[in-house]
Write an enzyme that holds these catalytic residues in place. Sequence first.
Site, PDB file in Angstrom:
ATOM      1  N   ALA A  27       0.308  -4.038  -5.193  1.00  0.00           N
ATOM      2  CA  ALA A  27      -0.352  -3.812  -6.475  1.00  0.00           C
ATOM      3  C   ALA A  27       0.436  -2.865  -7.390  1.00  0.00           C
ATOM      4  O   ALA A  27       0.338  -2.957  -8.614  1.00  0.00           O
ATOM      5  CB  ALA A  27      -1.751  -3.269  -6.231  1.00  0.00           C
ATOM      6  N   THR A  31       1.103  -2.149 -11.888  1.00  0.00           N
ATOM      7  CA  THR A  31       0.410  -1.058 -12.616  1.00  0.00           C
ATOM      8  C   THR A  31       1.064  -0.809 -13.969  1.00  0.00           C
ATOM      9  O   THR A  31       0.389  -0.472 -14.938  1.00  0.00           O
ATOM     10  CB  THR A  31       0.384   0.265 -11.807  1.00  0.00           C
ATOM     11  OG1 THR A  31       1.724   0.608 -11.439  1.00  0.00           O
ATOM     12  CG2 THR A  31      -0.477   0.161 -10.565  1.00  0.00           C
ATOM     13  N   ARG A  39      -5.343   1.965  -4.411  1.00  0.00           N
ATOM     14  CA  ARG A  39      -5.437   3.264  -3.741  1.00  0.00           C
ATOM     15  C   ARG A  39      -4.826   4.441  -4.481  1.00  0.00           C
ATOM     16  O   ARG A  39      -4.935   5.572  -4.003  1.00  0.00           O
ATOM     17  CB  ARG A  39      -4.837   3.150  -2.325  1.00  0.00           C
ATOM     18  CG  ARG A  39      -5.690   2.260  -1.430  1.00  0.00           C
ATOM     19  CD  ARG A  39      -5.105   2.019  -0.064  1.00  0.00           C
ATOM     20  NE  ARG A  39      -5.947   1.101   0.692  1.00  0.00           N
ATOM     21  CZ  ARG A  39      -5.922  -0.233   0.541  1.00  0.00           C
ATOM     22  NH1 ARG A  39      -5.070  -0.799  -0.314  1.00  0.00           N
ATOM     23  NH2 ARG A  39      -6.732  -0.993   1.236  1.00  0.00           N
ATOM     24  N   GLN A 106       1.518  -9.395  -2.305  1.00  0.00           N
ATOM     25  CA  GLN A 106       0.093  -9.263  -1.979  1.00  0.00           C
ATOM     26  C   GLN A 106      -0.740  -9.389  -3.256  1.00  0.00           C
ATOM     27  O   GLN A 106      -1.960  -9.367  -3.203  1.00  0.00           O
ATOM     28  CB  GLN A 106      -0.156  -7.893  -1.340  1.00  0.00           C
ATOM     29  CG  GLN A 106       0.588  -7.694  -0.038  1.00  0.00           C
ATOM     30  CD  GLN A 106       0.560  -6.231   0.393  1.00  0.00           C
ATOM     31  OE1 GLN A 106      -0.380  -5.768   1.025  1.00  0.00           O
ATOM     32  NE2 GLN A 106       1.601  -5.494   0.062  1.00  0.00           N
ATOM     33  N   ILE A 108      -2.374 -10.842  -6.789  1.00  0.00           N
ATOM     34  CA  ILE A 108      -3.126 -12.072  -7.084  1.00  0.00           C
ATOM     35  C   ILE A 108      -3.103 -12.355  -8.587  1.00  0.00           C
ATOM     36  O   ILE A 108      -3.865 -13.171  -9.072  1.00  0.00           O
ATOM     37  CB  ILE A 108      -4.585 -11.927  -6.582  1.00  0.00           C
ATOM     38  CG1 ILE A 108      -5.234 -10.652  -7.154  1.00  0.00           C
ATOM     39  CG2 ILE A 108      -4.609 -11.897  -5.052  1.00  0.00           C
ATOM     40  CD1 ILE A 108      -6.707 -10.485  -6.794  1.00  0.00           C
ATOM     41  N   HIS A 124      -2.146 -13.315  -0.652  1.00  0.00           N
ATOM     42  CA  HIS A 124      -3.591 -13.143  -0.856  1.00  0.00           C
ATOM     43  C   HIS A 124      -4.162 -14.056  -1.935  1.00  0.00           C
ATOM     44  O   HIS A 124      -5.241 -13.789  -2.458  1.00  0.00           O
ATOM     45  CB  HIS A 124      -3.889 -11.670  -1.169  1.00  0.00           C
ATOM     46  CG  HIS A 124      -3.598 -10.760  -0.007  1.00  0.00           C
ATOM     47  ND1 HIS A 124      -3.347  -9.418  -0.133  1.00  0.00           N
ATOM     48  CD2 HIS A 124      -3.505 -11.024   1.330  1.00  0.00           C
ATOM     49  CE1 HIS A 124      -3.115  -8.891   1.066  1.00  0.00           C
ATOM     50  NE2 HIS A 124      -3.204  -9.841   1.966  1.00  0.00           N
ATOM     51  N   CYS A 157     -20.844 -30.655 -10.143  1.00  0.00           N
ATOM     52  CA  CYS A 157     -21.849 -30.752  -9.076  1.00  0.00           C
ATOM     53  C   CYS A 157     -22.747 -29.520  -8.980  1.00  0.00           C
ATOM     54  O   CYS A 157     -23.663 -29.486  -8.173  1.00  0.00           O
ATOM     55  CB  CYS A 157     -21.157 -30.985  -7.737  1.00  0.00           C
ATOM     56  SG  CYS A 157     -20.326 -29.526  -7.110  1.00  0.00           S
TER      57      CYS A 157
HETATM   58  P1  CNA Z   1      -2.489  -0.220  -2.888  1.00  0.00           P
HETATM   59  O1  CNA Z   1      -3.059   0.073  -1.561  1.00  0.00           O
HETATM   60  O2  CNA Z   1      -3.328   0.108  -4.081  1.00  0.00           O
HETATM   61  O3  CNA Z   1      -1.087   0.556  -2.964  1.00  0.00           O
HETATM   62  C1  CNA Z   1      -0.341   0.615  -4.142  1.00  0.00           C
HETATM   63  C2  CNA Z   1       0.913   1.425  -3.859  1.00  0.00           C
HETATM   64  O4  CNA Z   1       1.757   1.285  -4.984  1.00  0.00           O
HETATM   65  C3  CNA Z   1       0.656   2.912  -3.659  1.00  0.00           C
HETATM   66  O5  CNA Z   1       1.463   3.369  -2.586  1.00  0.00           O
HETATM   67  C4  CNA Z   1       1.103   3.544  -4.992  1.00  0.00           C
HETATM   68  O6  CNA Z   1       1.623   4.838  -4.818  1.00  0.00           O
HETATM   69  C5  CNA Z   1       2.191   2.570  -5.421  1.00  0.00           C
HETATM   70  N1  CNA Z   1       2.393   2.439  -6.857  1.00  0.00           N
HETATM   71  C6  CNA Z   1       1.451   2.285  -7.820  1.00  0.00           C
HETATM   72  N2  CNA Z   1       2.023   2.082  -9.012  1.00  0.00           N
HETATM   73  C7  CNA Z   1       3.374   2.143  -8.807  1.00  0.00           C
HETATM   74  C8  CNA Z   1       4.499   2.022  -9.655  1.00  0.00           C
HETATM   75  N3  CNA Z   1       4.363   1.784 -10.959  1.00  0.00           N
HETATM   76  N4  CNA Z   1       5.730   2.137  -9.109  1.00  0.00           N
HETATM   77  C9  CNA Z   1       5.889   2.377  -7.770  1.00  0.00           C
HETATM   78  N5  CNA Z   1       4.848   2.512  -6.921  1.00  0.00           N
HETATM   79  C10 CNA Z   1       3.604   2.380  -7.430  1.00  0.00           C
HETATM   80  O7  CNA Z   1      -2.080  -1.760  -3.026  1.00  0.00           O
HETATM   81  P2  CNA Z   1      -1.453  -2.738  -1.913  1.00  0.00           P
HETATM   82  O8  CNA Z   1      -0.799  -3.820  -2.664  1.00  0.00           O
HETATM   83  O9  CNA Z   1      -0.704  -2.016  -0.886  1.00  0.00           O
HETATM   84  O10 CNA Z   1      -2.769  -3.320  -1.218  1.00  0.00           O
HETATM   85  C11 CNA Z   1      -2.921  -4.664  -1.004  1.00  0.00           C
HETATM   86  C12 CNA Z   1      -4.075  -5.260  -1.798  1.00  0.00           C
HETATM   87  C13 CNA Z   1      -4.140  -4.800  -3.220  1.00  0.00           C
HETATM   88  C14 CNA Z   1      -3.866  -6.724  -1.911  1.00  0.00           C
HETATM   89  O11 CNA Z   1      -4.853  -7.395  -1.207  1.00  0.00           O
HETATM   90  C15 CNA Z   1      -3.951  -7.100  -3.395  1.00  0.00           C
HETATM   91  O12 CNA Z   1      -4.618  -8.312  -3.625  1.00  0.00           O
HETATM   92  C16 CNA Z   1      -4.690  -5.970  -3.999  1.00  0.00           C
HETATM   93  N6  CNA Z   1      -4.531  -5.753  -5.451  1.00  0.00           N
HETATM   94  C17 CNA Z   1      -3.772  -6.576  -6.223  1.00  0.00           C
HETATM   95  C18 CNA Z   1      -3.649  -6.336  -7.579  1.00  0.00           C
HETATM   96  C19 CNA Z   1      -2.799  -7.273  -8.414  1.00  0.00           C
HETATM   97  O13 CNA Z   1      -2.738  -8.461  -8.119  1.00  0.00           O
HETATM   98  N7  CNA Z   1      -2.127  -6.762  -9.441  1.00  0.00           N
HETATM   99  C20 CNA Z   1      -4.279  -5.241  -8.159  1.00  0.00           C
HETATM  100  C21 CNA Z   1      -5.078  -4.407  -7.338  1.00  0.00           C
HETATM  101  C22 CNA Z   1      -5.180  -4.670  -5.991  1.00  0.00           C
END
Ligand code: CNA
Length: 244
Positions: A27, A31, A39, A106, A108, A124, A157
């Site tokens: 994710a 951002t 998280r 991961q 979506i 995902h 449906c």
């Molecule tokens: P997470 O657990 O929220 O971790 C995000 C990580 O990225 C953290 O370690 C942050 O410190 C780091 N981070 C955040 N922004 C930045 C940045 N700009 N540069 C560098 N590092 C950064 O998310 P994960 O992906 O680990 O967890 C998996 C989940 C999140 C999956 O099932 C996704 O579907 C789900 N998700 C997806 C989205 C999306 O599709 N954009 C958004 C939110 C959650």
Amino acid sequence: MNSLEHDRKILQEAIDSSRNVVFFGGAGVSTESGIPDFRSKDGLYHQKYAYDPEEIISHHFYEQNKEEFFRFYRERMLVLDAKPNPCHLALAELEKRGKLSAIVTQNIDGLHQKAGSKNVIELHGSILRNYCEDCSHFYDGTFVKNCPTLVPRCPHCGGVIKPDVVLYEESLDVHVMTKAMIAISEADLLIVAGTSLVVYPAASFLNYFQGRELILIDRNPEKEDERADLVLHQNVGELFGGIR
Ligand code: CNA
């Protein structure tokens, strides 16, 4: 040279000296496109909501409480107007140049495809794909967004339209998992970025890497992983701006 330029130079050198780069993202990659992660301090898990977001996006909650699920999903997850950031764009260019063979994500949100990437392995699923639970008719994200009822219903449906997104307690698609494992096992450079690596089985796929170098990129200065050869604490979009 500041630390951003320094880290970008190191990343560029690692890419230049590789023949098969694979990118494994989470994710944090989106951002900087305005989509909150889960998280981080400002992530979805730390925003006030009627239920714990981790519970809302689980299979049992979806089955038992569709209205609350879709309220959260529509407000927080169904983001269709975000634009790719420099990380998405640089990865698409690296693929075009034949440097990068696959993106395992991961996410979506479909932003890698919007940036032009072709081989995107979506562990995902995607908010851009939705299916009627009864007749399997396909609907895109815009259809769901514009649906007049909170719980989207199939016009053919009347069945509930479910996003093609893997909820907690649901299994990942075997074909998708296999593609991810093969891509990672064949890479000589694996770049892992913007993921807390706590969601399984996705995080366990890194164990298939047997290449030369694993680089971890995360903006969180505390994030480390003993498997990484190099850890870069940068914003992934900023860091990839200028990578070619
Ligand atoms: P997470 O657990 O929220 O971790 C995000 C990580 O990225 C953290 O370690 C942050 O410190 C780091 N981070 C955040 N922004 C930045 C940045 N700009 N540069 C560098 N590092 C950064 O998310 P994960 O992906 O680990 O967890 C998996 C989940 C999140 C999956 O099932 C996704 O579907 C789900 N998700 C997806 C989205 C999306 O599709 N954009 C958004 C939110 C959650």
